[in-house]
Motif scaffolding. Structure first.
Motif, short mmCIF file in Angstrom:
data_model
loop_
_atom_site.label_atom_id
_atom_site.label_comp_id
_atom_site.label_asym_id
_atom_site.label_seq_id
_atom_site.Cartn_x
_atom_site.Cartn_y
_atom_site.Cartn_z
N LEU A 19 0.83 -1.22 0.00
CA LEU A 19 0.00 0.00 0.00
C LEU A 19 0.86 1.26 0.00
O LEU A 19 0.57 2.23 -0.71
CB LEU A 19 -0.92 0.01 1.23
CG LEU A 19 -2.05 -1.01 1.20
CD1 LEU A 19 -2.66 -1.17 2.58
CD2 LEU A 19 -3.12 -0.61 0.20
N VAL A 20 1.91 1.25 0.82
CA VAL A 20 2.76 2.45 0.87
C VAL A 20 3.48 2.63 -0.47
O VAL A 20 3.57 3.75 -1.00
CB VAL A 20 3.76 2.37 2.04
CG1 VAL A 20 4.70 3.56 2.03
CG2 VAL A 20 3.03 2.30 3.37
N SER A 21 3.96 1.54 -1.05
CA SER A 21 4.62 1.63 -2.37
C SER A 21 3.65 2.20 -3.40
O SER A 21 4.04 3.02 -4.24
CB SER A 21 5.07 0.26 -2.87
OG SER A 21 5.91 -0.33 -1.95
N HIS A 22 2.40 1.76 -3.33
CA HIS A 22 1.38 2.23 -4.27
C HIS A 22 1.17 3.74 -4.12
O HIS A 22 1.11 4.47 -5.11
CB HIS A 22 0.10 1.46 -4.00
CG HIS A 22 -0.86 1.47 -5.13
ND1 HIS A 22 -0.62 0.82 -6.34
CD2 HIS A 22 -2.08 2.06 -5.27
CE1 HIS A 22 -1.65 1.02 -7.14
NE2 HIS A 22 -2.54 1.76 -6.52
N LYS A 25 4.20 5.61 -5.38
CA LYS A 25 4.27 5.62 -6.85
C LYS A 25 3.43 6.78 -7.40
O LYS A 25 3.85 7.50 -8.31
CB LYS A 25 3.75 4.28 -7.37
CG LYS A 25 4.16 3.98 -8.78
CD LYS A 25 3.81 2.54 -9.14
CE LYS A 25 3.46 2.48 -10.62
NZ LYS A 25 2.39 1.55 -10.93
N SER A 26 2.25 6.97 -6.82
CA SER A 26 1.39 8.05 -7.32
C SER A 26 2.01 9.42 -7.01
O SER A 26 1.81 10.38 -7.75
CB SER A 26 -0.03 7.94 -6.75
OG SER A 26 -0.09 8.41 -5.42
N ILE A 27 2.78 9.50 -5.95
CA ILE A 27 3.47 10.76 -5.60
C ILE A 27 4.64 10.99 -6.55
O ILE A 27 4.86 12.10 -7.05
CB ILE A 27 3.94 10.71 -4.13
CG1 ILE A 27 2.72 10.71 -3.20
CG2 ILE A 27 4.90 11.85 -3.80
CD1 ILE A 27 3.03 10.40 -1.74
N ILE A 78 5.36 12.88 5.08
CA ILE A 78 5.59 11.61 5.78
C ILE A 78 4.29 10.80 5.78
O ILE A 78 3.24 11.29 6.21
CB ILE A 78 6.05 11.84 7.24
CG1 ILE A 78 7.34 12.65 7.28
CG2 ILE A 78 6.22 10.49 7.96
CD1 ILE A 78 7.77 13.09 8.69
N ILE A 79 4.40 9.57 5.30
CA ILE A 79 3.29 8.61 5.45
C ILE A 79 3.73 7.62 6.53
O ILE A 79 4.87 7.13 6.48
CB ILE A 79 3.02 7.85 4.14
CG1 ILE A 79 2.55 8.82 3.05
CG2 ILE A 79 1.99 6.74 4.36
CD1 ILE A 79 2.46 8.18 1.65
N PHE A 175 -4.90 9.49 -2.10
CA PHE A 175 -4.24 10.13 -0.96
C PHE A 175 -2.84 10.62 -1.36
O PHE A 175 -2.45 11.75 -1.06
CB PHE A 175 -4.16 9.15 0.22
CG PHE A 175 -3.34 9.66 1.37
CD1 PHE A 175 -3.73 10.78 2.07
CD2 PHE A 175 -2.16 9.01 1.73
CE1 PHE A 175 -2.96 11.26 3.13
CE2 PHE A 175 -1.40 9.48 2.78
CZ PHE A 175 -1.80 10.61 3.47
N GLY A 176 -2.11 9.77 -2.07
CA GLY A 176 -0.77 10.16 -2.55
C GLY A 176 -0.84 11.37 -3.46
O GLY A 176 -0.05 12.32 -3.34
#
Ligand SMILES: Cc1cc2nc3c(=O)[nH]c(=O)nc-3n(C[C@H](O)[C@H](O)[C@H](O)COP(=O)(O)O)c2cc1C
Length: 188
Positions: A19-22, A25-27, A78-79, A175-176
């Protein structure tokens, strides 16, 4: 402009990491630099209330936390993401939040005016409570938290389950995008 994504699962290559990678990636698609920081395998202990960080910008505990604190301090966004463990964020995430939060608080509120937000994932239940725990941390430390199309949560048990949670993936992707949008506005 840089965003770090902290993966608070003790399990490597799990749902939280996906999820964090996803989201990252959008960021990255918006031109920002990103870095994934998995906590799995690291030694991150709880705060001992020694108050050393009230006197100088350091933590008295000699483990893996301080280099991560420095990366968080240097980032614009920061996430922090956690799987749900017994209805709560993991001990790794709690240790990180306790100690980085206290160091920041007593050394010029270094997280103030950064952009940040949480992500949680569970097999069945506890995402809301875990998001609340993480949100309290972001709020008390002066972060700006953008929204998404829903709360930043997903559903999955075994490694890879979350890849089939299409709505969860859409939520963290948006969200990203919103994080990148806000960081760019703040830096304009
Ligand atoms: C010790 C432990 C406690 C858990 N507690 C919960 C829980 O309270 N609610 C739930 O729905 N899932 C619970 N789970 C399942 C995880 O949240 C789920 O498998 C999640 O996808 C793990 O993320 P990861 O792959 O990033 O480690 C628990 C798992 C473990 C290992």
């Amino acid at each position: 402009m840089k965003v770090v994504g902290i993966v608070g699962s003790p399990r490597k290559n799990g749902n939280t990491e996906f999820l964090v990678s996803h989201a990252l990636k959008s960021i990255a698609e918006e031109g920002l630099e990103t870095e994934l920081i998995p906590l799995a395998g690291l030694d991150i202990r709880p705060c001992t209330a020694c108050m050393a960080c009230q006197k100088e910008e350091r933590c008295s505990i000699d483990d893996d936390l301080f280099p991560i604190y420095l990366k968080m301090k240097a980032a614009d966004g920061i996430i922090i993401a956690s799987p749900v463990y017994y209805g709560s964020a993991t001990a790794l995430v709690k240790g990180l939040m306790e100690r980085t939060g206290f160091i920041s608080r007593h050394n010029g509120e270094v997280f103030s005016h950064k952009v940040g937000g949480p992500i949680s994932v569970a097999r069945r239940a506890g995402q809301n409570f875990t998001l609340a725990q993480l949100t309290f941390w972001f709020q008390i430390l002066g972060f700006f938290t953008p929204g998404s199309t829903y709360w930043n949560m997903a559903v999955g048990r075994e490694r890879g389950d979350v890849e089939r949670d299409e709505e969860g993936l859409r939520i963290v992707r948006t969200f990203g995008k919103n994080m990148a949008f806000l960081i760019k506005k703040l830096n304009a």
